[in-house]
Design a protein around this motif. Structure first.
Motif, PDB file in Angstrom:
ATOM      1  N   LEU A 116      -2.204   4.193   7.468  1.00  0.00           N
ATOM      2  CA  LEU A 116      -3.094   3.034   7.471  1.00  0.00           C
ATOM      3  C   LEU A 116      -2.638   1.950   8.439  1.00  0.00           C
ATOM      4  O   LEU A 116      -3.024   0.794   8.298  1.00  0.00           O
ATOM      5  N   ALA A 117      -1.839   2.325   9.424  1.00  0.00           N
ATOM      6  CA  ALA A 117      -1.304   1.327  10.350  1.00  0.00           C
ATOM      7  C   ALA A 117      -2.393   0.486  11.013  1.00  0.00           C
ATOM      8  O   ALA A 117      -2.263  -0.744  11.088  1.00  0.00           O
ATOM      9  N   PRO A 118      -3.501   1.072  11.514  1.00  0.00           N
ATOM     10  CA  PRO A 118      -4.540   0.224  12.120  1.00  0.00           C
ATOM     11  C   PRO A 118      -5.103  -0.803  11.147  1.00  0.00           C
ATOM     12  O   PRO A 118      -5.347  -1.957  11.516  1.00  0.00           O
ATOM     13  N   GLN A 119      -5.293  -0.399   9.877  1.00  0.00           N
ATOM     14  CA  GLN A 119      -5.799  -1.338   8.875  1.00  0.00           C
ATOM     15  C   GLN A 119      -4.781  -2.431   8.570  1.00  0.00           C
ATOM     16  O   GLN A 119      -5.138  -3.589   8.360  1.00  0.00           O
ATOM     17  N   VAL A 120      -3.493  -2.049   8.559  1.00  0.00           N
ATOM     18  CA  VAL A 120      -2.434  -3.028   8.332  1.00  0.00           C
ATOM     19  C   VAL A 120      -2.477  -4.100   9.418  1.00  0.00           C
ATOM     20  O   VAL A 120      -2.447  -5.303   9.135  1.00  0.00           O
ATOM     21  N   PHE A 121      -2.563  -3.678  10.672  1.00  0.00           N
ATOM     22  CA  PHE A 121      -2.548  -4.636  11.773  1.00  0.00           C
ATOM     23  C   PHE A 121      -3.823  -5.479  11.806  1.00  0.00           C
ATOM     24  O   PHE A 121      -3.791  -6.648  12.187  1.00  0.00           O
ATOM     25  N   GLU A 122      -4.948  -4.885  11.389  1.00  0.00           N
ATOM     26  CA  GLU A 122      -6.177  -5.666  11.328  1.00  0.00           C
ATOM     27  C   GLU A 122      -6.062  -6.760  10.277  1.00  0.00           C
ATOM     28  O   GLU A 122      -6.443  -7.913  10.514  1.00  0.00           O
ATOM     29  N   ALA A 123      -5.520  -6.402   9.106  1.00  0.00           N
ATOM     30  CA  ALA A 123      -5.346  -7.399   8.045  1.00  0.00           C
ATOM     31  C   ALA A 123      -4.343  -8.474   8.460  1.00  0.00           C
ATOM     32  O   ALA A 123      -4.522  -9.661   8.161  1.00  0.00           O
TER      33      ALA A 123
ATOM     34  N   THR B 265       0.829  -1.201   0.000  1.00  0.00           N
ATOM     35  CA  THR B 265       0.000   0.000   0.000  1.00  0.00           C
ATOM     36  C   THR B 265       0.862   1.248   0.000  1.00  0.00           C
ATOM     37  O   THR B 265       1.993   1.248   0.499  1.00  0.00           O
ATOM     38  N   ALA B 266       0.346   2.316  -0.571  1.00  0.00           N
ATOM     39  CA  ALA B 266       1.106   3.562  -0.677  1.00  0.00           C
ATOM     40  C   ALA B 266       1.134   4.334   0.633  1.00  0.00           C
ATOM     41  O   ALA B 266       2.031   5.138   0.857  1.00  0.00           O
ATOM     42  N   SER B 267       0.153   4.112   1.505  1.00  0.00           N
ATOM     43  CA  SER B 267       0.027   4.921   2.722  1.00  0.00           C
ATOM     44  C   SER B 267       0.209   4.053   3.959  1.00  0.00           C
ATOM     45  O   SER B 267      -0.728   3.811   4.713  1.00  0.00           O
ATOM     46  N   VAL B 268       1.439   3.573   4.184  1.00  0.00           N
ATOM     47  CA  VAL B 268       1.647   2.612   5.264  1.00  0.00           C
ATOM     48  C   VAL B 268       1.444   3.211   6.648  1.00  0.00           C
ATOM     49  O   VAL B 268       0.831   2.605   7.519  1.00  0.00           O
ATOM     50  N   ASN B 269       1.971   4.403   6.885  1.00  0.00           N
ATOM     51  CA  ASN B 269       1.888   4.980   8.232  1.00  0.00           C
ATOM     52  C   ASN B 269       0.473   5.396   8.593  1.00  0.00           C
ATOM     53  O   ASN B 269      -0.001   5.133   9.693  1.00  0.00           O
TER      54      ASN B 269
ATOM     55  N   VAL C  71       8.625  -9.785  20.321  1.00  0.00           N
ATOM     56  CA  VAL C  71       9.186  -9.775  18.972  1.00  0.00           C
ATOM     57  C   VAL C  71       8.063 -10.192  18.023  1.00  0.00           C
ATOM     58  O   VAL C  71       7.627 -11.342  18.028  1.00  0.00           O
ATOM     59  N   GLN C  72       7.557  -9.242  17.264  1.00  0.00           N
ATOM     60  CA  GLN C  72       6.516  -9.481  16.265  1.00  0.00           C
ATOM     61  C   GLN C  72       7.151  -9.330  14.890  1.00  0.00           C
ATOM     62  O   GLN C  72       7.852  -8.358  14.629  1.00  0.00           O
ATOM     63  N   HIS C  73       6.920 -10.270  14.015  1.00  0.00           N
ATOM     64  CA  HIS C  73       7.436 -10.153  12.653  1.00  0.00           C
ATOM     65  C   HIS C  73       6.695  -9.025  11.931  1.00  0.00           C
ATOM     66  O   HIS C  73       5.569  -9.196  11.469  1.00  0.00           O
ATOM     67  N   VAL C  74       7.326  -7.874  11.875  1.00  0.00           N
ATOM     68  CA  VAL C  74       6.754  -6.720  11.187  1.00  0.00           C
ATOM     69  C   VAL C  74       7.900  -5.840  10.721  1.00  0.00           C
ATOM     70  O   VAL C  74       8.941  -5.750  11.382  1.00  0.00           O
ATOM     71  N   ASP C  75       7.752  -5.232   9.569  1.00  0.00           N
ATOM     72  CA  ASP C  75       8.807  -4.384   9.033  1.00  0.00           C
ATOM     73  C   ASP C  75       9.086  -3.214   9.968  1.00  0.00           C
ATOM     74  O   ASP C  75       8.189  -2.692  10.629  1.00  0.00           O
ATOM     75  N   ALA C  76      10.353  -2.792  10.005  1.00  0.00           N
ATOM     76  CA  ALA C  76      10.760  -1.722  10.919  1.00  0.00           C
ATOM     77  C   ALA C  76       9.973  -0.441  10.708  1.00  0.00           C
ATOM     78  O   ALA C  76       9.735   0.306  11.656  1.00  0.00           O
ATOM     79  N   GLN C  77       9.541  -0.163   9.470  1.00  0.00           N
ATOM     80  CA  GLN C  77       8.806   1.077   9.210  1.00  0.00           C
ATOM     81  C   GLN C  77       7.446   1.083   9.909  1.00  0.00           C
ATOM     82  O   GLN C  77       6.883   2.143  10.172  1.00  0.00           O
ATOM     83  N   PHE C  78       6.931  -0.105  10.249  1.00  0.00           N
ATOM     84  CA  PHE C  78       5.652  -0.182  10.949  1.00  0.00           C
ATOM     85  C   PHE C  78       5.809  -0.271  12.453  1.00  0.00           C
ATOM     86  O   PHE C  78       4.836  -0.184  13.191  1.00  0.00           O
ATOM     87  N   ALA C  79       7.036  -0.506  12.929  1.00  0.00           N
ATOM     88  CA  ALA C  79       7.243  -0.754  14.351  1.00  0.00           C
ATOM     89  C   ALA C  79       6.733   0.376  15.241  1.00  0.00           C
ATOM     90  O   ALA C  79       6.052   0.114  16.247  1.00  0.00           O
TER      91      ALA C  79
END
Length: 336
Positions: free
Chosen positions: A86-93, A80-84, A185-193
């Protein structure tokens, strides 16, 4: 590896298609322009990997991920183009089974794509997990001496696919007076941490923050791994990061962290391995159990993907195999 693209923007589809075409062995399976079309196509022809956008007409990427993982499961990478924002949507998915998230590559005027390398790195990692590339060798942390000191109760948690929702459920049950230190430790990209830590903070009465270098653990607080390097415990019992080993499928690696904790933390605590694809964390959980820790693996019924906890159970690494709802009460009881 057969890769499908789900995106309603023509220019984004073309950028993704070009990135896939640059790597031998990657084949475009099909293209869908909304979530509903993706669900139907996936049922008829399930690919190895889906590159899933979040915001689309008819059906968004969250609902599409939920339905695909329920009806015709396969690996899903959110693009997605808007990662930051859309963080709540990312974590929901991710709670429904998406493996990770990355920014959409941008197609420039010259025809070159910006951000393609990051996408390819994510695809390569997922290819290892689903058996589409050679397996990497395992890594063992060398034993080092520890220094005795007064320690708070410690809970260490590893999670991957479906982890955000499972972690939120567990942390939400801890009271504000809970005195254990918790490290995740959650497998998630650093930009989402940072967004992930902020989101988790809103789900619990305990303060949640990113783990920094030379971070000293305190009771009643939660730390989350915050970089693409491996989170480790140092001999002086502080947290820090290391780039080694580089041959792990995931960065940060749950195994690397668990093994360092088993080596250095003097007082047995509680180790937990939650839902996730692959086997990261299983060997580390086994080492914690050998060191006298109470170890828990999430059960199959409450796991989005019964991979990591299944391997842990098969290794005999888990003292308890519990539903996600039963984990927090067990932690509260044992941490007293």
């Amino acid at each position: 590896m057969r890769v499908a693209i789900v995106n309603d923007l023509v220019i984004a589809v073309e950028a993704l298609r070009r990135v896939i075409a640059t790597t031998p062995g990657y084949e475009l399976a099909w293209i869908a322009h909304d979530g509903a079309e993706a669900v139907a196509k996936c049922q008829a022809d399930t690919p190895d990997l889906i590159l899933m956008d979040l915001l689309m007409p008819v059906m968004d990427g969250i609902e599409a991920t939920r339905r695909i993982m329920a009806q015709s499961p396969c690996a899903i990478l959110l693009v997605t183009a808007s990662v930051n924002s859309l963080a709540p949507q990312v974590f929901e998915a991710m709670g429904y089974g998406a493996l990770d998230a990355v920014r959409t590559p941008v197609l420039g005027l010259s025809g070159q794509t910006d951000g393609g390398a990051g996408l390819l790195a994510k695809i390569a990692t997922i290819a290892k997990l689903i058996g589409k590339s050679p397996r990497q060798r395992s890594y063992s942390t060398p034993p080092l001496k520890s220094h005795p000191q007064l320690l708070p109760p410690l809970i260490v948690i590893g999670a991957s696919t479906g982890g955000p929702q499972a972690l939120a459920k567990i942390l939400s049950q801890f009271p504000a007076t809970f005195r254990a230190a918790v490290v995740i430790v959650q497998h998630v990209d650093a930009q989402f941490a940072p967004s992930f830590a902020h989101w988790l903070d809103s789900q619990t009465l305990l303060p949640v923050q990113l783990a920094g270098s030379n971070c000293k653990l305190e009771p009643g607080k939660v730390w989350v791994a915050g970089t693409d390097h491996h989170l480790v415990m140092h001999p002086d019992l502080t947290l820090g990061y290391t780039s080694e080993p580089q041959n792990c499928s995931y960065h940060p690696s749950i195994d690397v962290f668990f093994k360092s904790v088993a080596t250095h933390w003097l007082q047995p605590g509680i180790g937990i391995l939650l839902t996730g694809m692959g086997k990261d964390g299983a060997a580390g959980l086994a080492k914690l159990r050998t060191a006298g820790w109470h170890t828990i693996a999430q059960d199959q019924a409450s796991s989005i993907v019964y991979g990591m906890p299944k391997v842990a159970a098969e290794l005999g690494a888990a003292v308890d195999i519990l539903s996600v709802g039963a984990i927090a009460p067990t932690c509260i009881k044992r941490a007293r």
